[in-house]
Scaffold this motif. Structure first.
Motif, PDB file in Angstrom:
ATOM      1  N   ILE A  47       0.868  -1.166   0.000  1.00 42.37           N
ATOM      2  CA  ILE A  47       0.000   0.000   0.000  1.00 42.37           C
ATOM      3  C   ILE A  47       0.908   1.219   0.000  1.00 42.37           C
ATOM      4  N   VAL A  48       0.729   2.051  -1.001  1.00 39.79           N
ATOM      5  CA  VAL A  48       1.543   3.260  -1.121  1.00 39.79           C
ATOM      6  C   VAL A  48       0.660   4.441  -0.737  1.00 39.79           C
ATOM      7  N   LEU A  49       1.054   5.159   0.309  1.00 39.56           N
ATOM      8  CA  LEU A  49       0.373   6.382   0.724  1.00 39.56           C
ATOM      9  C   LEU A  49       1.179   7.543   0.187  1.00 39.56           C
ATOM     10  N   GLU A  50       0.516   8.391  -0.590  1.00 39.43           N
ATOM     11  CA  GLU A  50       1.222   9.484  -1.257  1.00 39.43           C
ATOM     12  C   GLU A  50       0.594  10.812  -0.863  1.00 39.43           C
ATOM     13  N   HIS A  51       1.445  11.718  -0.387  1.00 37.13           N
ATOM     14  CA  HIS A  51       0.980  13.059  -0.020  1.00 37.13           C
ATOM     15  C   HIS A  51       1.059  13.957  -1.252  1.00 37.13           C
ATOM     16  N   SER A  52       0.171  14.934  -1.309  1.00 36.26           N
ATOM     17  CA  SER A  52       0.148  15.832  -2.475  1.00 36.26           C
ATOM     18  C   SER A  52       1.459  16.598  -2.639  1.00 36.26           C
ATOM     19  N   ALA A  53       2.251  16.721  -1.574  1.00 41.13           N
ATOM     20  CA  ALA A  53       3.549  17.406  -1.663  1.00 41.13           C
ATOM     21  C   ALA A  53       4.613  16.530  -2.317  1.00 41.13           C
ATOM     22  N   GLY A  54       4.272  15.253  -2.585  1.00 42.16           N
ATOM     23  CA  GLY A  54       5.203  14.370  -3.290  1.00 42.16           C
ATOM     24  C   GLY A  54       5.833  13.296  -2.425  1.00 42.16           C
ATOM     25  N   GLU A  55       5.756  13.398  -1.102  1.00 41.86           N
ATOM     26  CA  GLU A  55       6.342  12.380  -0.226  1.00 41.86           C
ATOM     27  C   GLU A  55       5.413  11.173  -0.176  1.00 41.86           C
ATOM     28  N   GLU A  56       5.987   9.992  -0.124  1.00 38.63           N
ATOM     29  CA  GLU A  56       5.168   8.783  -0.063  1.00 38.63           C
ATOM     30  C   GLU A  56       5.760   7.755   0.889  1.00 38.63           C
ATOM     31  N   VAL A  57       4.887   6.870   1.353  1.00 41.50           N
ATOM     32  CA  VAL A  57       5.271   5.797   2.266  1.00 41.50           C
ATOM     33  C   VAL A  57       4.817   4.484   1.657  1.00 41.50           C
ATOM     34  N   HIS A  58       5.697   3.497   1.660  1.00 42.50           N
ATOM     35  CA  HIS A  58       5.372   2.179   1.124  1.00 42.50           C
ATOM     36  C   HIS A  58       5.174   1.221   2.299  1.00 42.50           C
ATOM     37  N   LEU A  59       3.977   0.674   2.414  1.00 43.97           N
ATOM     38  CA  LEU A  59       3.649  -0.264   3.482  1.00 43.97           C
ATOM     39  C   LEU A  59       3.504  -1.651   2.863  1.00 43.97           C
ATOM     40  N   PHE A  60       4.380  -2.576   3.232  1.00 43.05           N
ATOM     41  CA  PHE A  60       4.332  -3.937   2.709  1.00 43.05           C
ATOM     42  C   PHE A  60       3.644  -4.831   3.736  1.00 43.05           C
ATOM     43  N   PHE A  61       2.480  -5.343   3.387  1.00 40.75           N
ATOM     44  CA  PHE A  61       1.717  -6.229   4.261  1.00 40.75           C
ATOM     45  C   PHE A  61       1.869  -7.656   3.774  1.00 40.75           C
ATOM     46  N   GLU A  62       2.196  -8.533   4.695  1.00 39.74           N
ATOM     47  CA  GLU A  62       2.353  -9.945   4.381  1.00 39.74           C
ATOM     48  C   GLU A  62       1.288 -10.733   5.122  1.00 39.74           C
ATOM     49  N   ALA A  63       0.629 -11.652   4.427  1.00 38.33           N
ATOM     50  CA  ALA A  63      -0.404 -12.481   5.044  1.00 38.33           C
ATOM     51  C   ALA A  63       0.259 -13.538   5.929  1.00 38.33           C
ATOM     52  N   GLN A  64      -0.105 -13.515   7.227  1.00 38.67           N
ATOM     53  CA  GLN A  64       0.457 -14.479   8.183  1.00 38.67           C
ATOM     54  C   GLN A  64      -0.643 -14.949   9.120  1.00 38.67           C
ATOM     55  N   GLU A  65      -1.008 -16.210   9.027  1.00 37.58           N
ATOM     56  CA  GLU A  65      -1.968 -16.824   9.940  1.00 37.58           C
ATOM     57  C   GLU A  65      -3.243 -15.996  10.104  1.00 37.58           C
ATOM     58  N   GLY A  66      -3.877 -15.658   9.007  1.00 36.09           N
ATOM     59  CA  GLY A  66      -5.154 -14.959   9.045  1.00 36.09           C
ATOM     60  C   GLY A  66      -5.060 -13.471   9.333  1.00 36.09           C
ATOM     61  N   ALA A  67      -3.869 -12.909   9.310  1.00 37.71           N
ATOM     62  CA  ALA A  67      -3.702 -11.473   9.569  1.00 37.71           C
ATOM     63  C   ALA A  67      -2.741 -10.899   8.533  1.00 37.71           C
ATOM     64  N   PHE A  68      -2.736  -9.588   8.436  1.00 40.82           N
ATOM     65  CA  PHE A  68      -1.795  -8.888   7.574  1.00 40.82           C
ATOM     66  C   PHE A  68      -0.792  -8.165   8.466  1.00 40.82           C
ATOM     67  N   VAL A  69       0.480  -8.466   8.267  1.00 42.07           N
ATOM     68  CA  VAL A  69       1.540  -7.903   9.114  1.00 42.07           C
ATOM     69  C   VAL A  69       2.423  -6.993   8.266  1.00 42.07           C
ATOM     70  N   CYS A  70       2.635  -5.784   8.774  1.00 39.87           N
ATOM     71  CA  CYS A  70       3.496  -4.810   8.105  1.00 39.87           C
ATOM     72  C   CYS A  70       4.632  -4.451   9.051  1.00 39.87           C
ATOM     73  N   GLU A  71       5.851  -4.714   8.618  1.00 40.83           N
ATOM     74  CA  GLU A  71       7.022  -4.267   9.367  1.00 40.83           C
ATOM     75  C   GLU A  71       7.486  -2.987   8.700  1.00 40.83           C
ATOM     76  N   LEU A  72       7.236  -1.881   9.377  1.00 41.83           N
ATOM     77  CA  LEU A  72       7.430  -0.562   8.791  1.00 41.83           C
ATOM     78  C   LEU A  72       8.757   0.051   9.215  1.00 41.83           C
ATOM     79  N   THR A  73       9.529   0.448   8.230  1.00 34.52           N
ATOM     80  CA  THR A  73      10.727   1.236   8.457  1.00 34.52           C
ATOM     81  C   THR A  73      10.713   2.335   7.403  1.00 34.52           C
ATOM     82  N   CYS A  74      10.597   3.574   7.861  1.00 35.62           N
ATOM     83  CA  CYS A  74      10.568   4.679   6.912  1.00 35.62           C
ATOM     84  C   CYS A  74      10.972   5.973   7.608  1.00 35.62           C
TER      85      CYS A  74
END
Length: 195
Positions: A47-74
């Motif tokens: 999931i890429v969240l993009e601000h109108s000023a041009g900055e964006e964050v990439h959130l990688f979610f991995e399916a693990q045992e019925g849940a979505f886990v995101c290890e975020l470093t940004c």
């Protein structure tokens, strides 16, 4: 007031159920933040969240045992995107460490289930504790339920009563001395426990 230079998410984790994942996407309702989703291999999503000023964050979610886990470093610079990510992090009970960097010092926030548990200030001289969450109600309840000392005091009272009964029945001076010695020891122990 100090101007924040950047915010860095380090060793942070978001764990969402399928329902929470839908809620997460609906929570992206800021007119200046847009998102798009990329479906990757093995059930992963970006999931890429993009601000109108041009900055964006990439959130990688991995399916693990019925849940979505995101290890975020940004690292974020734009204040509105930073605030937006913090709100999502708190709302969805994120875990981990967040650095808020200022000129000359860094504030380190330790999150547990979306709540700040500790704040440290780090600078060139060293670090100091600014805040630490303490659940005093729970600690007091545990202390109240912890009755080992009360039980030990009760046992010493019973021992003293038994020794006094033995003293009344004692026939020799030697027996009295032994019982008196045990009474003195028990009284000292009782005094220490009650203190």
């Amino acid at each position: 007031m100090a101007q924040r230079l950047a915010t860095e998410y380090v060793k942070t984790t978001l764990t969402l159920s399928e329902t929470q994942m839908d809620e997460f996407l609906r929570a992206v309702d800021d007119p200046q933040v847009h998102y798009y989703i990329k479906i990757l291999d093995n059930g992963r999503q970006e999931i890429v969240l993009e601000h109108s000023a041009g900055e964006e964050v990439h959130l990688f979610f991995e399916a693990q045992e019925g849940a979505f886990v995101c290890e975020l470093t940004c690292r974020l610079i734009h204040p509105q995107l930073t605030l937006f990510i913090r709100k999502l992090f708190v709302r969805f009970k994120g875990e981990g460490i967040v650095y808020r960097m200022y000129q000359g010092f860094t504030m380190v926030y330790f999150y547990n289930e979306g709540t700040v548990r500790k704040i440290m200030e780090k600078n060139a001289v060293g670090s100091r504790l600014v805040f630490e969450y303490k659940n005093t109600v729970q600690e007091l309840q545990q202390l109240f339920q912890h009755q080992n000392v009360e039980n030990e005091i009760s046992d010493v009272y019973h021992l003293i009563n038994s020794l006094l009964d033995q003293r009344n029945l004692a026939r020799t001076f030697s027996e009295l001395e032994q019982i008196d010695h045990k009474l003195r020891m028990s009284c000292s122990k009782l005094f220490a426990l009650e203190a």
